[in-house]
Scaffold this motif. Structure first.
Motif, PDB file in Angstrom:
ATOM      1  N   THR A   1       0.830  -1.205   0.000  1.00  0.00           N
ATOM      2  CA  THR A   1       0.000   0.000   0.000  1.00  0.00           C
ATOM      3  C   THR A   1       0.866   1.256   0.000  1.00  0.00           C
ATOM      4  OG1 THR A   1      -0.121   0.248   2.411  1.00  0.00           O
ATOM      5  CG2 THR A   1      -1.675  -1.293   1.378  1.00  0.00           C
ATOM      6  N   PRO A   2       0.276   2.412  -0.363  1.00  0.00           N
ATOM      7  CA  PRO A   2       1.024   3.686  -0.309  1.00  0.00           C
ATOM      8  C   PRO A   2       1.489   4.039   1.099  1.00  0.00           C
ATOM      9  CG  PRO A   2      -0.940   3.909  -1.673  1.00  0.00           C
ATOM     10  CD  PRO A   2      -1.047   2.578  -0.995  1.00  0.00           C
ATOM     11  N   GLN A   3       0.876   3.399   2.114  1.00  0.00           N
ATOM     12  CA  GLN A   3       1.279   3.662   3.503  1.00  0.00           C
ATOM     13  C   GLN A   3       2.390   2.710   3.967  1.00  0.00           C
ATOM     14  OE1 GLN A   3      -2.105   3.138   2.669  1.00  0.00           O
ATOM     15  NE2 GLN A   3      -2.345   5.373   2.404  1.00  0.00           N
ATOM     16  N   SER A   4       3.032   2.019   2.996  1.00  0.00           N
ATOM     17  CA  SER A   4       4.134   1.075   3.275  1.00  0.00           C
ATOM     18  C   SER A   4       3.680  -0.166   4.032  1.00  0.00           C
ATOM     19  CB  SER A   4       5.257   1.770   4.065  1.00  0.00           C
ATOM     20  OG  SER A   4       5.854   2.778   3.274  1.00  0.00           O
ATOM     21  N   LYS A   5       2.397  -0.447   3.964  1.00  0.00           N
ATOM     22  CA  LYS A   5       1.894  -1.668   4.597  1.00  0.00           C
ATOM     23  C   LYS A   5       1.878  -2.797   3.568  1.00  0.00           C
ATOM     24  CE  LYS A   5      -0.966   0.615   8.081  1.00  0.00           C
ATOM     25  NZ  LYS A   5      -2.336   0.781   8.618  1.00  0.00           N
ATOM     26  N   SER A   6       2.213  -3.986   4.047  1.00  0.00           N
ATOM     27  CA  SER A   6       2.257  -5.148   3.161  1.00  0.00           C
ATOM     28  C   SER A   6       1.292  -6.215   3.662  1.00  0.00           C
ATOM     29  CB  SER A   6       3.680  -5.715   3.121  1.00  0.00           C
ATOM     30  OG  SER A   6       3.704  -6.949   2.439  1.00  0.00           O
ATOM     31  N   ARG A   7       0.536  -6.801   2.743  1.00  0.00           N
ATOM     32  CA  ARG A   7      -0.380  -7.888   3.094  1.00  0.00           C
ATOM     33  C   ARG A   7      -0.155  -9.051   2.135  1.00  0.00           C
ATOM     34  NH1 ARG A   7      -6.389  -5.753   3.535  1.00  0.00           N
ATOM     35  NH2 ARG A   7      -5.894  -5.004   1.438  1.00  0.00           N
ATOM     36  N   SER A   8      -0.186 -10.261   2.689  1.00  0.00           N
ATOM     37  CA  SER A   8       0.068 -11.454   1.880  1.00  0.00           C
ATOM     38  C   SER A   8      -1.089 -12.438   2.039  1.00  0.00           C
ATOM     39  CB  SER A   8       1.377 -12.123   2.319  1.00  0.00           C
ATOM     40  OG  SER A   8       2.427 -11.190   2.333  1.00  0.00           O
ATOM     41  N   PHE A   9      -1.403 -13.144   0.950  1.00  0.00           N
ATOM     42  CA  PHE A   9      -2.531 -14.075   0.963  1.00  0.00           C
ATOM     43  C   PHE A   9      -2.163 -15.349   0.214  1.00  0.00           C
ATOM     44  CE2 PHE A   9      -4.082  -9.753   1.058  1.00  0.00           C
ATOM     45  CZ  PHE A   9      -5.065  -9.753   2.032  1.00  0.00           C
ATOM     46  N   ILE A  10      -2.613 -16.476   0.738  1.00  0.00           N
ATOM     47  CA  ILE A  10      -2.540 -17.750   0.029  1.00  0.00           C
ATOM     48  C   ILE A  10      -3.957 -18.296  -0.039  1.00  0.00           C
ATOM     49  CG2 ILE A  10      -1.596 -20.099  -0.004  1.00  0.00           C
ATOM     50  CD1 ILE A  10       0.759 -19.087   1.618  1.00  0.00           C
ATOM     51  N   ASN A  11      -4.465 -18.440  -1.250  1.00  0.00           N
ATOM     52  CA  ASN A  11      -5.862 -18.860  -1.444  1.00  0.00           C
ATOM     53  C   ASN A  11      -6.821 -18.002  -0.622  1.00  0.00           C
ATOM     54  OD1 ASN A  11      -5.002 -20.804  -3.203  1.00  0.00           O
ATOM     55  ND2 ASN A  11      -5.209 -22.519  -1.771  1.00  0.00           N
ATOM     56  N   ASP A  12      -6.578 -16.683  -0.654  1.00  0.00           N
ATOM     57  CA  ASP A  12      -7.398 -15.674   0.025  1.00  0.00           C
ATOM     58  C   ASP A  12      -7.318 -15.733   1.549  1.00  0.00           C
ATOM     59  OD1 ASP A  12      -8.320 -14.329  -2.217  1.00  0.00           O
ATOM     60  OD2 ASP A  12      -9.986 -15.711  -2.525  1.00  0.00           O
TER      61      ASP A  12
ATOM     62  N   VAL B   1       5.467 -17.396   6.385  1.00  0.00           N
ATOM     63  CA  VAL B   1       4.697 -18.458   5.724  1.00  0.00           C
ATOM     64  C   VAL B   1       4.791 -18.298   4.215  1.00  0.00           C
ATOM     65  CG1 VAL B   1       2.373 -19.412   5.386  1.00  0.00           C
ATOM     66  CG2 VAL B   1       3.134 -18.739   7.670  1.00  0.00           C
ATOM     67  N   LEU B   2       4.712 -17.045   3.748  1.00  0.00           N
ATOM     68  CA  LEU B   2       4.829 -16.782   2.312  1.00  0.00           C
ATOM     69  C   LEU B   2       6.189 -17.233   1.782  1.00  0.00           C
ATOM     70  CD1 LEU B   2       3.143 -15.379   0.037  1.00  0.00           C
ATOM     71  CD2 LEU B   2       4.524 -13.354   0.451  1.00  0.00           C
ATOM     72  N   LYS B   3       7.229 -17.010   2.575  1.00  0.00           N
ATOM     73  CA  LYS B   3       8.587 -17.400   2.152  1.00  0.00           C
ATOM     74  C   LYS B   3       8.697 -18.920   2.021  1.00  0.00           C
ATOM     75  CE  LYS B   3      13.469 -16.653   3.224  1.00  0.00           C
ATOM     76  NZ  LYS B   3      13.857 -18.002   2.837  1.00  0.00           N
ATOM     77  N   ILE B   4       8.065 -19.645   2.941  1.00  0.00           N
ATOM     78  CA  ILE B   4       8.158 -21.108   2.906  1.00  0.00           C
ATOM     79  C   ILE B   4       7.534 -21.661   1.636  1.00  0.00           C
ATOM     80  CG2 ILE B   4       7.351 -23.233   4.024  1.00  0.00           C
ATOM     81  CD1 ILE B   4       7.537 -21.719   6.701  1.00  0.00           C
ATOM     82  N   ILE B   5       6.310 -21.198   1.317  1.00  0.00           N
ATOM     83  CA  ILE B   5       5.677 -21.729   0.107  1.00  0.00           C
ATOM     84  C   ILE B   5       6.352 -21.181  -1.146  1.00  0.00           C
ATOM     85  CG2 ILE B   5       3.883 -19.926  -0.143  1.00  0.00           C
ATOM     86  CD1 ILE B   5       1.984 -22.245  -0.948  1.00  0.00           C
ATOM     87  N   GLY B   6       6.874 -19.945  -1.060  1.00  0.00           N
ATOM     88  CA  GLY B   6       7.592 -19.388  -2.209  1.00  0.00           C
ATOM     89  C   GLY B   6       8.839 -20.197  -2.534  1.00  0.00           C
ATOM     90  N   ASP B   7       9.562 -20.589  -1.486  1.00  0.00           N
ATOM     91  CA  ASP B   7      10.765 -21.404  -1.699  1.00  0.00           C
ATOM     92  C   ASP B   7      10.416 -22.780  -2.252  1.00  0.00           C
ATOM     93  OD1 ASP B   7      12.305 -19.350  -0.791  1.00  0.00           O
ATOM     94  OD2 ASP B   7      12.577 -20.138   1.233  1.00  0.00           O
ATOM     95  N   ALA B   8       9.237 -23.280  -1.878  1.00  0.00           N
ATOM     96  CA  ALA B   8       8.824 -24.606  -2.369  1.00  0.00           C
ATOM     97  C   ALA B   8       8.400 -24.562  -3.833  1.00  0.00           C
ATOM     98  CB  ALA B   8       7.682 -25.139  -1.502  1.00  0.00           C
TER      99      ALA B   8
END
Length: 408
Positions: free
Chosen positions: A97-108, A115-122
Motif C-alpha cells: 500500500t502507499p502507507q508502506s503496509k504489506s499484506r500477503s494471501f494464500i488462497n485468500d 509463511v509466504l517465504k516457505i511456500i515461495g521457496d517450495a
C-alpha cells in the motif's frame, strides 16, 4: 508450476497479465526491457521485503498475484499446519500500500511473510548470476541424493515418522506448559478455599433478608404489638367495638333480610380479623433481637463478599461455577501429568525407531555417493570441463532433522 502472473502498479508496470503454458517458457528482451522487474515481482511472492519505492503510482497499492498448479508438490501438510484451504490451483497474492503496509494471501487466507517465504521457496527457485539458492539448502541437497539413489520411498517413510515425532513433541510441550507447579498449587489453594466455604445457591439473598429482619427486630416487634393491642387489649379495643356493632345488627336482623345478610358478613370478617391478629401475635412473639445471630450472618456475608471480590464475580452462584471450573482444571492437570509421563516414554520409543530409519537411510545414501560423483563428472566431461572434479562429503550425526541425520 506457474500458470498465470498478474502485476499491477509495480515499478514501471501499470498492468500486466501473463499466461504460461505447459513446458519450458522463455522471456527475452533487451537490457531495460523489464525482465528483471518480472523476477522482482516473483521475489515479492517469496517473502522479500518491499516499500513504496516499488509503486508505479504512489497513490495506489501494488498487487502481485500468481497462480500455481501444485498437484505434484506434496504441500498438503503445509496447508494443514497453517490452516489454509488446499486446492491443486494455488493463488498467492501480495499487496503493497502507499502507507508502506504489506499484506500477503494464500488462497485468500491472510498469512505472514514467513509463511509466504516457505511456500515461495517450495514453488520457485530464482537463479541469478553466480547464485543458486536451492543448492545451498541442506534438505534440497539430500533430496537430490535420494532422487539419484531412488530412495524416495525410504525418505518418505522416514519423513512420516519424523512428522509424528515432531507432533508428539509439540503435544508434550503443550502438556508441560499447561500449568506450572506454582500455578497448580495456587489453583488448589483457591479451590480448597471455595470448597471449605460450603457455598449454597441462594444463600446470600436469604442471609441478607434475615439480617435486615434481625437488624430491625425491635421496631418490627413494637409495631406488631401495637396492632395486636389495638385490636384486642384495653377497654375500647377494636374487637369490643366490632362485637358491639354485631350485637346491634343482630337485634334488628329479623326486620330486614339485608340487615341479616350484613350481620353475617360482619361476623365472618370479625372471625377473619381474629385469625389475622392471632398470626400477628405469634409473629410478634417469635420476633427477637439476636445479636449473636447477627454477628454470625455478618461474618458469613463478609466471607461471601470477599470471595466474590477476589474472583471478580457478583453472586455465590458464580462462585460455585468458579469452584467447578477450578476442580475441572485441577483434574485436567492431574490427568495431563499422567499423560506427560506416558508421552515422554512414547517419544523416546519413537525416537529410537526414527533413528534406526535415519541410520538405514544414511547408509544407503553413503553407498550411492561414489556412483553419483562418477556420473556427475561424466556429465562435466560432456560439458568440456576435463579438469573439473566433483566431490560429495556427507557427515552423519545424532541430531534428527526433517531429512534424517545427514549433512552434506
Amino acid at each position: 508450476m506457474l500458470q498465470h502472473l498478474t502485476i499491477e502498479n509495480y515499478t514501471l508496470i501499470k498492468h500486466l497479465s501473463i499466461d504460461f503454458e505447459d513446458g519450458f517458457s522463455v522471456i527475452t528482451g533487451e537490457t531495460g526491457a523489464g525482465k528483471s522487474i518480472l523476477l522482482g515481482a516473483l521475489a515479492l511472492l517469496s517473502g522479500q521485503r518491499a516499500d513504496t519505492s516499488v509503486l508505479y503510482d504512489k497513490s495506489k497499492k501494488s498487487i502481485i498475484e500468481a497462480e500455481f498448479n501444485i498437484t505434484d508438490y506434496d504441500l498438503q501438510d503445509f496447508f494443514d499446519e497453517n490452516d489454509i484451504d488446499y486446492d491443486n490451483l494455488c493463488i498467492i497474492r501480495r499487496e503493497i500500500t502507499p502507507q508502506s503496509k504489506s499484506r500477503s494471501f494464500i488462497n485468500d487466507t491472510p498469512v505472514s511473510l514467513n509463511v509466504l517465504k516457505i511456500i515461495g521457496d517450495a514453488l520457485m527457485d530464482i537463479h541469478v548470476q553466480n547464485n543458486n539458492l536451492l543448492l545451498q539448502n541442506r534438505n534440497f541437497q539430500l533430496k537430490l541424493i535420494d532422487q539419484y539413489a531412488r530412495l524416495q520411498k525410504d525418505s518418505a517413510t522416514y519423513h512420516e515418522g519424523y512428522k509424528k515425532y515432531v507432533a508428539m513433541q509439540k503435544e508434550y510441550e503443550r502438556l508441560y506448559e499447561q500449568a506450572s507447579t506454582q500455578e497448580k498449587d495456587y489453583w488448589a489453594f483457591l479451590y480448597k478455599e471455595l470448597e471449605e466455604a460450603n457455598l449454597q445457591a441462594g444463600e446470600q439473598q436469604s442471609l441478607e433478608k434475615e439480617l435486615e429482619l434481625l437488624s430491625n427486630a425491635e421496631e418490627i416487634k413494637q409495631q406488631l404489638y401495637a396492632v395486636s393491642f389495638q385490636f384486642s387489649e384495653g377497654e375500647t379495643n377494636l374487637f369490643s367495638l366490632l362485637q358491639e356493632c354485631l350485637h346491634k345488627l343482630q337485634s334488628i336482623e329479623n326486620y330486614n333480610e339485608n340487615i341479616a345478610e350484613l350481620s353475617q358478613r360482619l361476623q365472618s370478617h370479625i372471625i377473619d380479623l381474629k385469625d389475622i391478629v392471632f398470626e400477628i401475635t405469634k409473629l410478634e412473639e417469635k420476633t427477637q433481637y439476636d445479636p449473636q445471630r447477627i454477628e454470625q450472618i455478618n461474618q458469613r456475608l463478609d466471607l461471601l463478599y470477599t470471595l466474590q471480590k477476589k474472583h471478580k464475580v457478583n453472586s455465590e452462584t458464580e462462585l460455585i461455577t468458579t469452584k467447578n471450573h477450578l476442580s475441572e482444571l485441577l483434574q485436567n492437570i492431574e490427568a495431563s501429568e499422567e499423560s506427560k509421563e506416558k508421552m515422554a516414554n512414547a517419544i523416546e520409543e519413537e525416537k529410537k525407531i526414527l533413528y534406526q530409519l535415519a541410520k538405514s537411510l544414511s547408509e544407503k545414501r553413503q553407498k550411492a555417493l561414489k556412483n553419483m560423483e562418477t556420473d556427475l563428472q561424466a556429465v562435466m566431461q560432456l560439458l568440456h570441463m576435463p579438469s573439473a572434479r566433483f566431490n560429495i562429503q556427507m557427515e552423519t550425526g545424532d541430531y534428527l532433522h526433517a531429512s534424517g541425520i545427514d549433512k552434506v
